[in-house]
Design a protein around this motif. Structure first.
Motif, mmCIF file in Angstrom:
data_model
loop_
_atom_site.group_PDB
_atom_site.id
_atom_site.type_symbol
_atom_site.label_atom_id
_atom_site.label_comp_id
_atom_site.label_asym_id
_atom_site.label_seq_id
_atom_site.Cartn_x
_atom_site.Cartn_y
_atom_site.Cartn_z
ATOM 1 N N TYR A 135 0.814 -1.216 0.000
ATOM 2 C CA TYR A 135 0.000 0.000 0.000
ATOM 3 C C TYR A 135 0.849 1.268 0.000
ATOM 4 O O TYR A 135 0.568 2.213 -0.759
ATOM 5 C CB TYR A 135 -0.938 0.009 1.200
ATOM 6 N N ILE A 136 1.880 1.339 0.866
ATOM 7 C CA ILE A 136 2.605 2.605 0.984
ATOM 8 C C ILE A 136 3.345 2.955 -0.306
ATOM 9 O O ILE A 136 3.527 4.142 -0.620
ATOM 10 C CB ILE A 136 3.567 2.629 2.193
ATOM 11 N N TYR A 137 3.763 1.929 -1.079
ATOM 12 C CA TYR A 137 4.433 2.230 -2.345
ATOM 13 C C TYR A 137 3.430 2.562 -3.440
ATOM 14 O O TYR A 137 3.694 3.420 -4.300
ATOM 15 C CB TYR A 137 5.359 1.087 -2.735
ATOM 16 N N LEU A 138 2.263 1.923 -3.416
ATOM 17 C CA LEU A 138 1.207 2.300 -4.356
ATOM 18 C C LEU A 138 0.724 3.719 -4.075
ATOM 19 O O LEU A 138 0.510 4.520 -4.992
ATOM 20 C CB LEU A 138 0.036 1.317 -4.264
ATOM 21 N N PHE A 139 0.559 4.017 -2.789
ATOM 22 C CA PHE A 139 0.122 5.357 -2.417
ATOM 23 C C PHE A 139 1.164 6.401 -2.811
ATOM 24 O O PHE A 139 0.814 7.514 -3.249
ATOM 25 C CB PHE A 139 -0.157 5.426 -0.914
ATOM 26 N N MET A 140 2.441 6.063 -2.673
ATOM 27 C CA MET A 140 3.505 6.976 -3.090
ATOM 28 C C MET A 140 3.344 7.336 -4.565
ATOM 29 O O MET A 140 3.443 8.510 -4.955
ATOM 30 C CB MET A 140 4.882 6.348 -2.853
ATOM 31 N N ALA A 141 3.088 6.314 -5.401
ATOM 32 C CA ALA A 141 2.945 6.550 -6.834
ATOM 33 C C ALA A 141 1.714 7.401 -7.146
ATOM 34 O O ALA A 141 1.796 8.397 -7.874
ATOM 35 C CB ALA A 141 2.871 5.214 -7.571
ATOM 36 N N VAL A 142 0.570 7.023 -6.574
ATOM 37 C CA VAL A 142 -0.675 7.747 -6.851
ATOM 38 C C VAL A 142 -0.600 9.184 -6.334
ATOM 39 O O VAL A 142 -0.932 10.149 -7.036
ATOM 40 C CB VAL A 142 -1.877 7.005 -6.235
ATOM 41 N N TRP A 143 -0.145 9.339 -5.091
ATOM 42 C CA TRP A 143 -0.044 10.667 -4.487
ATOM 43 C C TRP A 143 0.958 11.537 -5.236
ATOM 44 O O TRP A 143 0.724 12.733 -5.457
ATOM 45 C CB TRP A 143 0.352 10.518 -3.022
ATOM 46 N N GLY A 144 2.059 10.922 -5.657
ATOM 47 C CA GLY A 144 3.061 11.673 -6.410
ATOM 48 C C GLY A 144 2.535 12.182 -7.739
ATOM 49 O O GLY A 144 2.832 13.315 -8.159
ATOM 50 N N ILE A 145 1.733 11.378 -8.414
ATOM 51 C CA ILE A 145 1.159 11.785 -9.704
ATOM 52 C C ILE A 145 0.089 12.861 -9.500
ATOM 53 O O ILE A 145 0.071 13.886 -10.192
ATOM 54 C CB ILE A 145 0.564 10.564 -10.434
ATOM 55 N N CYS A 178 -0.274 14.988 -7.171
ATOM 56 C CA CYS A 178 0.265 16.261 -6.684
ATOM 57 C C CYS A 178 1.411 16.805 -7.531
ATOM 58 O O CYS A 178 2.066 17.779 -7.133
ATOM 59 C CB CYS A 178 0.737 16.098 -5.236
ATOM 60 N N PHE A 179 1.655 16.204 -8.684
ATOM 61 C CA PHE A 179 2.809 16.576 -9.498
ATOM 62 C C PHE A 179 2.868 18.075 -9.803
ATOM 63 O O PHE A 179 3.963 18.661 -9.803
ATOM 64 C CB PHE A 179 2.825 15.771 -10.796
ATOM 65 N N PRO A 180 1.743 18.757 -10.081
ATOM 66 C CA PRO A 180 1.819 20.204 -10.354
ATOM 67 C C PRO A 180 2.419 21.014 -9.213
ATOM 68 O O PRO A 180 2.963 22.104 -9.435
ATOM 69 C CB PRO A 180 0.349 20.595 -10.591
ATOM 70 N N LEU A 181 2.350 20.495 -7.990
ATOM 71 C CA LEU A 181 2.883 21.225 -6.842
ATOM 72 C C LEU A 181 4.408 21.260 -6.830
ATOM 73 O O LEU A 181 5.009 21.994 -6.040
ATOM 74 C CB LEU A 181 2.364 20.620 -5.538
ATOM 75 N N LEU A 182 5.029 20.483 -7.708
ATOM 76 C CA LEU A 182 6.487 20.523 -7.827
ATOM 77 C C LEU A 182 6.980 21.859 -8.366
ATOM 78 O O LEU A 182 8.180 22.135 -8.339
ATOM 79 C CB LEU A 182 6.984 19.395 -8.744
ATOM 80 N N LYS A 202 7.751 24.762 -1.646
ATOM 81 C CA LYS A 202 6.803 24.625 -0.537
ATOM 82 C C LYS A 202 5.715 23.606 -0.871
ATOM 83 O O LYS A 202 5.241 22.880 -0.005
ATOM 84 C CB LYS A 202 6.175 25.978 -0.212
ATOM 85 N N GLY A 203 5.312 23.560 -2.154
ATOM 86 C CA GLY A 203 4.328 22.570 -2.570
ATOM 87 C C GLY A 203 4.874 21.169 -2.462
ATOM 88 O O GLY A 203 4.201 20.256 -1.958
ATOM 89 N N ALA A 204 6.120 20.975 -2.910
ATOM 90 C CA ALA A 204 6.756 19.660 -2.822
ATOM 91 C C ALA A 204 6.909 19.232 -1.370
ATOM 92 O O ALA A 204 6.692 18.062 -1.025
ATOM 93 C CB ALA A 204 8.118 19.699 -3.513
ATOM 94 N N ARG A 205 7.254 20.192 -0.515
ATOM 95 C CA ARG A 205 7.441 19.847 0.900
ATOM 96 C C ARG A 205 6.106 19.447 1.543
ATOM 97 O O ARG A 205 6.050 18.513 2.335
ATOM 98 C CB ARG A 205 8.061 21.035 1.652
ATOM 99 N N TRP A 206 5.027 20.125 1.175
ATOM 100 C CA TRP A 206 3.719 19.766 1.709
ATOM 101 C C TRP A 206 3.319 18.364 1.277
ATOM 102 O O TRP A 206 2.824 17.568 2.083
ATOM 103 C CB TRP A 206 2.673 20.781 1.237
ATOM 104 N N VAL A 207 3.552 18.034 0.008
ATOM 105 C CA VAL A 207 3.218 16.707 -0.515
ATOM 106 C C VAL A 207 3.964 15.624 0.270
ATOM 107 O O VAL A 207 3.373 14.626 0.707
ATOM 108 C CB VAL A 207 3.558 16.604 -2.010
ATOM 109 N N CYS A 208 5.255 15.834 0.472
ATOM 110 C CA CYS A 208 6.071 14.846 1.181
ATOM 111 C C CYS A 208 5.693 14.768 2.657
ATOM 112 O O CYS A 208 5.731 13.690 3.263
ATOM 113 C CB CYS A 208 7.549 15.180 1.028
ATOM 114 N N ASN A 209 5.311 15.901 3.219
ATOM 115 C CA ASN A 209 4.913 15.923 4.623
ATOM 116 C C ASN A 209 3.630 15.119 4.843
ATOM 117 O O ASN A 209 3.513 14.363 5.811
ATOM 118 C CB ASN A 209 4.726 17.366 5.080
ATOM 119 N N VAL A 210 2.684 15.279 3.933
ATOM 120 C CA VAL A 210 1.442 14.513 4.021
ATOM 121 C C VAL A 210 1.731 13.020 3.881
ATOM 122 O O VAL A 210 1.188 12.194 4.622
ATOM 123 C CB VAL A 210 0.437 14.978 2.949
#
Length: 249
Positions: free
Chosen positions: A12-22, A24-28, A32-40
């Protein structure tokens, strides 16, 4: 049952990493957007480990909030998550290969993490220092794993002088960090065990300490506290190391 829950958790955590990363990709577009994504993401992993596997994460000691070098013990993916969530703006010194890893690499680059080629030690240290200086405009806490890799509880790997070089060149205090997370979330394998996973920030080493003294002080402090934290979980790391040395003779 714990093994099965661990397997589901890992998938799950690796699937979630992929889905969440995609998603939230515009936040890159902004650090600050990238940091929020990683923090969540880190917070979600820590929360799920607690409710699903019984692994409670705990941070001890004064959390560094100024610009410092954090020289941490590294036992598994969990200590990365705990440190990242604990400090305001973590930037990790990481293996260069990881920068090309989907999702991890792109977000790490945006956070100001420093990729290092470990093939040639002298060149790697020089490049590491240059990259750190280049990234000096982006403030934060620079996290380095002084043994260079994840080290299983009870094993020993020497501390690398790259930490002393970074400490000297940046002129920043160094905050040692100890952990016991490898007993609950191992660097290899599936099974995760319930218990209290601790990262403890220790007394800072002020700037200006001579290299040999700095390295000796850092290793002694981190290893002693990590051994004490592991003993809280019933594991005697010192005895394990002695027994391993006897078997290798």
């Amino acid at each position: 049952m714990q093994w099965l829950k661990s397997l589901i958790f890992v998938i799950y955590i690796y699937l979630f990493m992929a889905v969440w990363g995609i998603v939230c990709f515009p936040l890159l577009l902004h650090p600050k957007g990238a940091r929020w994504v990683c923090n969540v993401y880190a917070g979600h992993v820590i929360w799920l480990a607690r409710v699903m596997l019984g692994i409670r994460s705990e941070v001890r000691g004064p959390v560094p909030t100024d610009e410092v070098v954090i020289a941490a013990k590294h036992q598994s993916f969990l200590d990365i998550m705990i440190i990242y969530r604990a400090v305001p703006a973590a930037k990790f010194i990481m293996k260069r290969e990881l920068i090309y890893t989907p999702f991890i690499g792109q977000y790490a680059w945006r956070l100001g993490c420093v990729p290092v080629n470990r093939g040639k030690r002298g060149q790697a240290i020089a490049k590491m220092i240059a990259d750190v200086k280049k990234g000096a405009a982006q403030p934060g806490q620079l996290v380095i794993y002084s043994q260079g890799t994840r080290v299983a509880p009870g094993d020993y790997k020497p501390y690398k002088i790259g930490t002393a070089a970074i400490y000297r060149e940046t002129g920043m205090p160094c905050v040692p960090a100890a952990t016991n997370v490898g007993l609950l979330w191992p660097r290899k394998g599936i099974l995760r065990k319930p218990g209290v996973a601790v990262v403890e920030f220790l007394d800072p080493i002020p700037p200006g300490v001579e290299k040999a003294e700095f390295m000796a002080r850092l290793e002694k402090t981190v290893e002693a506290k990590s051994n004490a934290l592991m003993k809280e979980l019933g594991f005697d790391a010192e005895s394990h190391l002695v027994e391993s040395a006897k078997r290798s003779v």
